[in-house]
Design an enzyme around this catalytic site. Structure first.
Site, PDB file in Angstrom:
ATOM      1  N   GLU A 429       0.841  -1.217   0.000  1.00 25.92           N
ATOM      2  CA  GLU A 429       0.000   0.000   0.000  1.00 25.92           C
ATOM      3  C   GLU A 429       0.870   1.258   0.000  1.00 25.92           C
ATOM      4  O   GLU A 429       0.549   2.265   0.635  1.00 25.92           O
ATOM      5  CB  GLU A 429      -0.946  -0.040   1.200  1.00 25.92           C
ATOM      6  CG  GLU A 429      -2.205   0.808   1.084  1.00 25.92           C
ATOM      7  CD  GLU A 429      -2.982   0.630  -0.208  1.00 25.92           C
ATOM      8  OE1 GLU A 429      -3.303  -0.523  -0.554  1.00 25.92           O
ATOM      9  OE2 GLU A 429      -3.259   1.644  -0.873  1.00 25.92           O
TER      10      GLU A 429
HETATM   11  C1  LIG Z   1       2.527  -9.826   0.508  1.00 30.32           C
HETATM   12  C2  LIG Z   1       2.312  -8.738  -0.490  1.00 30.32           C
HETATM   13  C3  LIG Z   1       1.012  -8.371  -0.826  1.00 30.32           C
HETATM   14  C4  LIG Z   1       0.785  -7.382  -1.786  1.00 30.32           C
HETATM   15  N1  LIG Z   1      -0.491  -7.103  -2.177  1.00 30.32           N
HETATM   16  C5  LIG Z   1      -0.693  -6.317  -3.264  1.00 30.32           C
HETATM   17  C6  LIG Z   1      -1.990  -6.179  -3.837  1.00 30.32           C
HETATM   18  O1  LIG Z   1      -2.981  -6.727  -3.337  1.00 30.32           O
HETATM   19  N2  LIG Z   1      -2.119  -5.442  -4.972  1.00 30.32           N
HETATM   20  C7  LIG Z   1      -1.060  -4.823  -5.557  1.00 30.32           C
HETATM   21  O2  LIG Z   1      -1.247  -4.176  -6.581  1.00 30.32           O
HETATM   22  N3  LIG Z   1       0.187  -4.918  -5.033  1.00 30.32           N
HETATM   23  C8  LIG Z   1       0.396  -5.651  -3.906  1.00 30.32           C
HETATM   24  N4  LIG Z   1       1.659  -5.786  -3.381  1.00 30.32           N
HETATM   25  C9  LIG Z   1       2.754  -5.056  -3.984  1.00 30.32           C
HETATM   26  C10 LIG Z   1       3.273  -3.920  -3.109  1.00 30.32           C
HETATM   27  O3  LIG Z   1       2.337  -2.886  -3.059  1.00 30.32           O
HETATM   28  C11 LIG Z   1       4.635  -3.501  -3.658  1.00 30.32           C
HETATM   29  O4  LIG Z   1       5.545  -4.537  -3.344  1.00 30.32           O
HETATM   30  C12 LIG Z   1       5.101  -2.169  -3.128  1.00 30.32           C
HETATM   31  O5  LIG Z   1       4.299  -1.129  -3.613  1.00 30.32           O
HETATM   32  C13 LIG Z   1       6.557  -1.873  -3.480  1.00 30.32           C
HETATM   33  O6  LIG Z   1       6.808  -2.100  -4.839  1.00 30.32           O
HETATM   34  P1  LIG Z   1       8.054  -3.021  -5.241  1.00 30.32           P
HETATM   35  O7  LIG Z   1       7.943  -4.297  -4.504  1.00 30.32           O
HETATM   36  O8  LIG Z   1       8.140  -3.082  -6.718  1.00 30.32           O
HETATM   37  O9  LIG Z   1       9.318  -2.271  -4.672  1.00 30.32           O
HETATM   38  P2  LIG Z   1      10.108  -1.096  -5.396  1.00 30.32           P
HETATM   39  O10 LIG Z   1       9.178  -0.094  -5.953  1.00 30.32           O
HETATM   40  O11 LIG Z   1      11.118  -1.705  -6.312  1.00 30.32           O
HETATM   41  O12 LIG Z   1      10.850  -0.441  -4.158  1.00 30.32           O
HETATM   42  C14 LIG Z   1      12.044  -0.984  -3.568  1.00 30.32           C
HETATM   43  C15 LIG Z   1      12.588   0.043  -2.578  1.00 30.32           C
HETATM   44  O13 LIG Z   1      12.903   1.256  -3.277  1.00 30.32           O
HETATM   45  C16 LIG Z   1      12.193   2.347  -2.735  1.00 30.32           C
HETATM   46  N5  LIG Z   1      11.779   3.252  -3.806  1.00 30.32           N
HETATM   47  C17 LIG Z   1      11.208   2.950  -4.987  1.00 30.32           C
HETATM   48  N6  LIG Z   1      10.957   4.060  -5.690  1.00 30.32           N
HETATM   49  C18 LIG Z   1      11.379   5.099  -4.962  1.00 30.32           C
HETATM   50  C19 LIG Z   1      11.395   6.514  -5.130  1.00 30.32           C
HETATM   51  N7  LIG Z   1      10.888   7.096  -6.214  1.00 30.32           N
HETATM   52  N8  LIG Z   1      11.934   7.263  -4.152  1.00 30.32           N
HETATM   53  C20 LIG Z   1      12.410   6.706  -3.036  1.00 30.32           C
HETATM   54  N9  LIG Z   1      12.411   5.391  -2.801  1.00 30.32           N
HETATM   55  C21 LIG Z   1      11.913   4.585  -3.756  1.00 30.32           C
HETATM   56  C22 LIG Z   1      10.994   1.749  -2.010  1.00 30.32           C
HETATM   57  O14 LIG Z   1      10.532   2.581  -0.955  1.00 30.32           O
HETATM   58  C23 LIG Z   1      11.581   0.446  -1.508  1.00 30.32           C
HETATM   59  O15 LIG Z   1      12.252   0.650  -0.295  1.00 30.32           O
HETATM   60  C24 LIG Z   1       1.900  -6.730  -2.384  1.00 30.32           C
HETATM   61  C25 LIG Z   1       3.202  -7.076  -2.019  1.00 30.32           C
HETATM   62  C26 LIG Z   1       3.414  -8.085  -1.117  1.00 30.32           C
HETATM   63  C27 LIG Z   1       4.833  -8.493  -0.800  1.00 30.32           C
END
Ligand SMILES: Cc1cc2nc3c(=O)[nH]c(=O)nc-3n(C[C@H](O)[C@H](O)[C@H](O)COP(=O)(O)OP(=O)(O)OC[C@H]3O[C@@H](n4cnc5c(N)ncnc54)[C@H](O)[C@@H]3O)c2cc1C
Length: 570
Positions: A429
């Site tokens: 989220e």
């Molecule tokens: C158990 C689980 C349930 C989930 N449920 C859902 C769901 O129901 N629906 C759905 O759509 N998604 C869902 N997600 C996805 C979740 O919302 C994402 O994992 C999350 O938004 C982070 O995206 P990412 O994993 O690609 O990490 P990334 O975006 O790759 O981020 C990795 C790190 O980099 C940082 N970062 C990235 N961009 C920036 C920036 N511009 N500035 C500063 N820091 C940055 C982040 O804060 C983080 O620390 C779920 C994930 C999990 C693990």
């Protein structure tokens, strides 16, 4: 053995009355339709359901997990029975509008129930969060035909809902989304693409699942301005509401996770699935943003719930474990841990309820101006509630392990499960880093900074009240709080100043969010202690002011002097 959970009804009612900032009693103003006895009955009944029905599934869910077998997602034992009982008791629709079978109760009441389901069992509690997200999206943006066809069954809990945003290359950055939507001649769309990490993306708890999917229309603009929102049901729905054929969407895999094992986290494949547009074409992200405040608050409440759960377990253990001839709860270092757990949990709850109150003001304020002001306050507080409360969930669950010593690291106590479960809430989220950036880049500048300044002014008024509290304890707290509010004000103005660089703002965002939360938390805990006057509450407020919120000094330095060294020269 893991202790059972006891719903903290007294603390919840205290937090609503004294810590959430509500200006007028129940039965008046925005809560004209909510009476104290109804509120108390809901808190009691939800507590009973959580304790008796949902808690027993927590360890079973962790050990069995959700499984994918021959294309079917199988939930752990007992899950369907309890889900059905929960939906039949009407818990799903408490916030939804009465037009579609909901009870139209305020955000504040829904916030309490959300906390309780998640304290009992986070893997169970996340499902209603997603269903409510789908209800919000349809209520606010769908046309009347879609509302009439889908909302009643979503509100009753006969069907569940999901949010399909994330793709392998598009997590925090939704502009990189690739899922495609193709217009059909009949007003429907065909959705194709792969989504990952979709919570409750598939299961057999209910006869149908409504997926809310972000996708890009052919020829749509690049980036976030070319994203649309679609409703994609697992089974198509006939005009009379009966279920038709299976839509072309399947769960291709389940993730193996650190925690919330019973929550199926699905890879979803859309292969030309029939979808219905929600809101306008290319305005999908705006639709998602309007429901984001309550979804983010709900995840914050997961943090509060798991913190409460871990706190209760830590307290119980510390009173029974003997070392050095006495219960470990008598050792100052253990007391420090327990008080940290207790005061952080209470502060996180207060901040979440504060946010729910602002959301109620935005929905029910008497004048458009009042509603607008409350909406901006909710916008401001939401990232703080989400990030601080979820960090609190992890911190308190970690301290609970520490209180247990070696037994905390052993799965049988259940302490480890709370820690594993809590961890996800800081990530999904919108990660907590993204929340902090949202706070600094989008929420502080609202109304040229006047919303945040008005909130700081409100905190000053609390400090003045505490300073007039008439005891040395309150004198001492007021001194510390006045310092914190001053630090909040200085750092806010520093971040708002036109000469601030992008790097300074982004590098200072996370410490700023924490400083804000500690200042707000310390002020409301003290104001609540003043209002109720019990020695235990005063003690907790003193502890928070003296031992937790003192971090504002260092955080202030990090924000205003630390950004230059926030870069990696390699
Ligand atoms: C158990 C689980 C349930 C989930 N449920 C859902 C769901 O129901 N629906 C759905 O759509 N998604 C869902 N997600 C996805 C979740 O919302 C994402 O994992 C999350 O938004 C982070 O995206 P990412 O994993 O690609 O990490 P990334 O975006 O790759 O981020 C990795 C790190 O980099 C940082 N970062 C990235 N961009 C920036 C920036 N511009 N500035 C500063 N820091 C940055 C982040 O804060 C983080 O620390 C779920 C994930 C999990 C693990």
């Amino acid at each position: 053995m893991p202790v059972t959970f006891s719903a903290p009804s007294k603390d919840i009612l205290f937090a609503i009355k004294h810590l959430s900032g509500i200006a007028r009693p129940f039965g008046e103003g925005i809560y004209a339709d909510l009476h104290q006895d109804v509120l108390e009955a809901v808190v009691d009944e939800a507590g009973i359901f959580a304790e008796h029905e949902i808690v027993p599934l927590n360890i079973i869910g962790d050990r069995q997990g959700a499984r994918l077998e021959q294309g079917r997602v199988i939930m752990p034992e007992g899950w369907k029975r309890v889900y059905d009982a929960w939906a039949q008791a009407g818990w799903n629709g408490i916030k939804a509008g009465e037009a579609h079978g909901g009870q139209g109760l305020p955000h504040l009441v829904w916030a309490v129930t959300t906390e309780l389901w998640n304290a009992a069992n986070m893997a169970f509690g996340i499902n209603p969060v997603l269903i409510q997200g789908a209800i919000d999206a349809l209520e606010q943006h769908a046309d009347e035909r879609l509302k009439g066809l889908y909302l009643p069954k979503l509100v009753s809990g006969e069907w569940t809902g999901t949010m399909n945003l994330t793709e392998a290359q598009a997590g925090s950055d939704l502009s990189a989304l690739r899922a495609q939507a193709e217009r059909q001649g009949d007003g429907t769309y065909r959705i194709s693409g792969e989504k990952i990490f979709i919570t409750y993306g598939d299961h057999e708890l209910t006869a149908n699942i409504l997926h809310l999917v972000l996708a890009r229309l052919n020829g749509a603009p690049e980036g976030t301005r070319g994203i649309s929102l679609f409703l994609v049901p697992k089974f198509l729905v006939n005009e009379d509401g009966s279920l038709g054929e299976r839509n072309k969407v399947v769960c291709a895999g389940l993730e193996h996770k650190l925690g919330i094992h019973a929550s199926p986290t699905c890879s979803m494949v859309f292969a030309g699935a029939v979808g219905y547009l929600i809101g306008d074409e290319n305005r999908g992200l705006n639709c998602m943003f309007t429901m984001m405040n309550s979804a983010r608050l709900a995840v914050g409440l997961q943090g509060v719930g798991i913190a409460e759960r871990a706190l209760q377990q830590g307290m119980d253990y510390a009173q029974h474990r003997i070392q050095g001839g006495v219960a470990i709860s008598l050792h100052p270092d253990v007391q420090r841990m327990l008080l940290t757990m207790q005061s952080l949990t209470m502060a996180a709850r207060a901040i979440c309820y504060h946010t729910a109150y602002a959301l109620d003001g935005a929905a029910k304020g008497e004048t458009p101006h009042q509603r607008q002001q409350a909406q901006e306050m909710a916008n401001l507080l939401t990232p703080i509630a989400k990030a601080f409360a979820t960090d609190t969930g992890s911190d308190v669950a970690s301290l609970n392990i520490q209180v247990h010593g070696g037994m905390g690291y052993i799965e049988e106590t259940g302490a480890a499960q709370h820690y594993r479960d809590a961890r996800i809430a800081s990530i999904y989220e919108g990660t907590n880093g993204i929340q902090a950036i949202d706070l600094v880049m989008r929420k502080l500048p609202q109304s040229q900074g006047e919303t945040v300044r008005a909130h700081i002014q409100y905190l000053r008024s609390l400090v003045a009240r505490i300073a007039a509290g008439g005891s040395s304890a309150f004198d001492q707290i007021a001194l510390r709080l006045a310092y914190n509010v001053q630090k909040l004000s200085e750092t806010t103005e520093w971040l708002l100043a036109p000469e601030r660089t992008q790097h300074e703002k982004l590098a200072g965002a996370t410490p700023y969010l924490r400083l804000y939360a500690l200042t707000l938390g310390s002020c409301v805990l003290a104001a609540g202690a003043l209002a109720e006057g019990s020695s235990q509450r005063v003690h907790l407020a003193c502890f928070f002011a003296d031992n937790i919120a003192t971090a504002t000094t260092g955080l202030g330095l990090s924000i205003m002097e630390g950004s230059a060294s926030v870069h990696m020269p390699f």
